[in-house]
Design an enzyme around this catalytic site. Structure first.
Site, PDB file in Angstrom:
ATOM      1  N   ASP A 143     -17.856   7.026  24.057  1.00  0.00           N
ATOM      2  CA  ASP A 143     -16.720   6.788  23.600  1.00  0.00           C
ATOM      3  C   ASP A 143     -15.587   7.996  23.934  1.00  0.00           C
ATOM      4  OD1 ASP A 143     -14.500   5.372  22.724  1.00  0.00           O
ATOM      5  OD2 ASP A 143     -14.827   5.678  20.646  1.00  0.00           O
ATOM      6  N   ASN A 163     -14.868  -5.536  26.369  1.00  0.00           N
ATOM      7  CA  ASN A 163     -13.999  -4.678  27.244  1.00  0.00           C
ATOM      8  C   ASN A 163     -13.010  -5.675  28.428  1.00  0.00           C
ATOM      9  OD1 ASN A 163     -16.323  -1.911  27.598  1.00  0.00           O
ATOM     10  ND2 ASN A 163     -14.448  -2.377  25.983  1.00  0.00           N
TER      11      ASN A 163
END
Length: 242
Positions: free
Chosen positions: A19, A67
């Protein structure tokens, strides 16, 4: 923090939520795709470091089932990077004795990407130095749901312990030990639908380091932290780590 000899207590399987690519790019006034490119470099760097440090399984959360909600232009760039990674890194992984395995729903991926995945998995399937698992179009709930759909009718008559074994054998990670250590970069402290079943007893380490900056030193720091943990798996006694 006091250093611990990780040779005495190290994880067999490390899973990482990579991340911070977007924030890394924003902080430098760059487009998000620049962060993703640097993130791919970090993945290469950390894979090498993990093998050097004796980690036998490394799972990288590359693209979640959620996503797809990102802007189409960003998704397209991520798919280009994935193609590039599979084409450029497969031979190097094979040379280093790494086995590549991909988990996740492949039906939404373009056919050429699926073909590249299959070729990479076939080429590296007999390697034993380290197994690198890439989670692509993966979601933990999705994994659990599809496993439930595969259960045979007689599973309802099994004792809970036996049912857990049968259930685990239908997860996308069949044949892979559950993660001992889950790392998330960028300071966020949640698991974001990643390996929900498999991480039931994983130790978790959260670091403020953005993924593109993550390196061997950061990985070693996480392993040192892991070595200090007292893992009991619900028991009152510590479970010996190897």
């Amino acid at each position: 923090m006091q250093q611990v000899d990780t040779k005495q207590k190290k994880p067999l399987h490390v899973a990482i939520i990579m991340d911070g690519n977007g924030r890394w790019a924003k902080a430098r006034g760059l487009p998000r795709v620049a962060g993703h490119k640097q993130g791919a470099e970090a993945a290469r760097r950390v894979t090498t470091a993990a093998a050097e440090l004796g980690v036998k399984y490394l799972t990288l959360f590359g693209f979640s089932s959620e996503n797809w909600r990102r802007p189409e232009s960003e998704v397209n760039e991520l798919m280009k990077l994935l193609r590039h990674y599979l084409r450029s890194e497969t031979a190097e992984l094979h040379k280093k004795g790494a086995r590549l395995r991909v988990i996740g729903d492949r039906t939404r991926l373009d056919s050429d990407i699926v073909e590249l995945i299959e070729q990479a998995e076939a080429l590296t399937q007999d390697n034993t130095e380290i197994t690198v698992i890439m989670a692509l179009n993966y979601g933990g709930r999705q994994d659990i749901a599809q496993a439930a759909l595969k259960l045979p009718p007689e599973a309802k008559d099994l004792a809970p312990e036996a049912l857990e074994d049968v259930f685990a054998a239908n997860l996308m990670t069949v044949g892979i030990p559950d993660p001992d250590l889950l790392i998330r970069t960028s300071g966020e402290q949640r698991i974001s639908n990643f390996l929900l079943w498999q991480c039931a007893y994983a130790e978790m380490v959260f670091t403020d380091t953005l993924w593109p900056d993550f390196n061997k030193k950061d990985l070693l720091a996480a392993l040192d932290e892991y070595a200090t943990r007292d893992r009991r798996f619900g028991d009152t006694k510590s479970v010996k780590q190897t």
